[in-house]
Structures are given as C-alpha cells and as structure tokens.
Scaffold this motif. Structure first.
Motif, PDB file in Angstrom:
ATOM      1  N   SER A  84     -37.304 -25.311  70.559  1.00  0.00           N
ATOM      2  CA  SER A  84     -37.197 -24.179  69.634  1.00  0.00           C
ATOM      3  C   SER A  84     -36.811 -22.926  70.404  1.00  0.00           C
ATOM      4  CB  SER A  84     -38.529 -23.964  68.913  1.00  0.00           C
ATOM      5  OG  SER A  84     -38.945 -25.126  68.237  1.00  0.00           O
ATOM      6  N   ARG A  85     -36.359 -21.935  69.661  1.00  0.00           N
ATOM      7  CA  ARG A  85     -35.950 -20.641  70.254  1.00  0.00           C
ATOM      8  C   ARG A  85     -35.039 -20.882  71.455  1.00  0.00           C
ATOM      9  NH1 ARG A  85     -41.471 -19.631  70.380  1.00  0.00           N
ATOM     10  NH2 ARG A  85     -41.351 -18.673  72.435  1.00  0.00           N
ATOM     11  N   LEU A  86     -34.039 -21.696  71.232  1.00  0.00           N
ATOM     12  CA  LEU A  86     -33.154 -22.089  72.318  1.00  0.00           C
ATOM     13  C   LEU A  86     -32.363 -20.910  72.852  1.00  0.00           C
ATOM     14  CD1 LEU A  86     -32.078 -25.517  70.883  1.00  0.00           C
ATOM     15  CD2 LEU A  86     -33.001 -25.169  73.179  1.00  0.00           C
ATOM     16  N   LYS A  87     -32.128 -20.959  74.166  1.00  0.00           N
ATOM     17  CA  LYS A  87     -31.380 -19.920  74.862  1.00  0.00           C
ATOM     18  C   LYS A  87     -30.115 -20.537  75.452  1.00  0.00           C
ATOM     19  CE  LYS A  87     -35.746 -17.792  76.344  1.00  0.00           C
ATOM     20  NZ  LYS A  87     -36.545 -17.340  77.521  1.00  0.00           N
ATOM     21  N   SER A  88     -29.161 -19.710  75.796  1.00  0.00           N
ATOM     22  CA  SER A  88     -27.921 -20.223  76.363  1.00  0.00           C
ATOM     23  C   SER A  88     -28.188 -20.959  77.670  1.00  0.00           C
ATOM     24  CB  SER A  88     -26.924 -19.090  76.570  1.00  0.00           C
ATOM     25  OG  SER A  88     -27.484 -18.070  77.389  1.00  0.00           O
TER      26      SER A  88
END
Length: 124
Positions: A84-88
């Motif tokens: 979740s709340r994935l980042k680059s």
C-alpha cells in the motif's frame, strides 16, 4: 521442478496498492519460512519481508514498514505481500523465496527456492 511462482505484479500510480501472491509448485512450503525480495537493474537483491512457517514473526525492511504486509495461507499454500501507499522507489522485480528453515530471516543465503519474479512499476 520445485519453484515458487509469483503473480500480481503490474503498473500502478504512486499512492496505489497491489497484492502479490506466491504459490508453490512441486512441493509444499508450508513447513518453511518464506520471504519477499526485490531487485532493480544494477543493484543487489534487497530484502523486503519475511514470515515464519506458522505465519508469525514478520520481518520488514525499514523502507516498507507500515506500508507492506506479508501473510500466508496454509490451506492454499500461498504467500502474499499486500503493498500500500506505493512509492516510485518501490519499482522492482519482486521475488518470493522459501527458506531452508522455519524462522523468518532477512538473509538471502538462508533461502533455498526462488521464484522468477514479478515486475512492479510505480509511476507518478
């Protein structure tokens, strides 16, 4: 051939979620700890998360703590990674692995069977 097989990767926007799955082929991994690792081109394989054979004692890399959750389903003989709340910077090929042991571990050399990996791409 004994090998874990991953699925669930794909492309997602920053802030989004994905759930990776890993199933065993050829033998059960229910009596082993399992882990997720990731790798990007030119970089070493990085530990992500691990869980013991019972489904407890989860370990997480600091970079994913609070955002990723590892779990397993013994009845389905499947390992999961809820992201979740994935980042680059989470963009990588994610591989699952079955340990030689029952206890969760961050050490790649303690893992005996490795999947081919599934690509996760996070874009803004």
């Amino acid at each position: 051939q004994v090998q874990p097989v991953e699925s669930g990767g794909g492309s997602v926007q920053v802030g989004g979620s994905l759930r990776l799955s890993c199933v065993s082929t050829g033998r059960t991994f229910n009596n082993r700890a399992m882990g997720w690792f990731r790798q990007t081109p030119g970089k070493e394989r990085e530990f992500v998360a691990s869980i013991n054979w019972r489904g407890g004692s989860p370990l997480y890399a600091d970079s994913v703590k609070g955002r990723f959750t590892i779990s397993r389903d013994h009845a389905e003989d499947t390992l999961y990674l809820q992201m979740s709340r994935l980042k680059s910077e989470d963009t990588a090929v994610y591989s699952c692995a079955a340990s030689k042991y029952q206890s969760s571990s961050v050490r790649p050399y303690e893992y005996e069977y490795w999947g081919q990996g599934t690509q996760v791409t996070v874009s803004s």
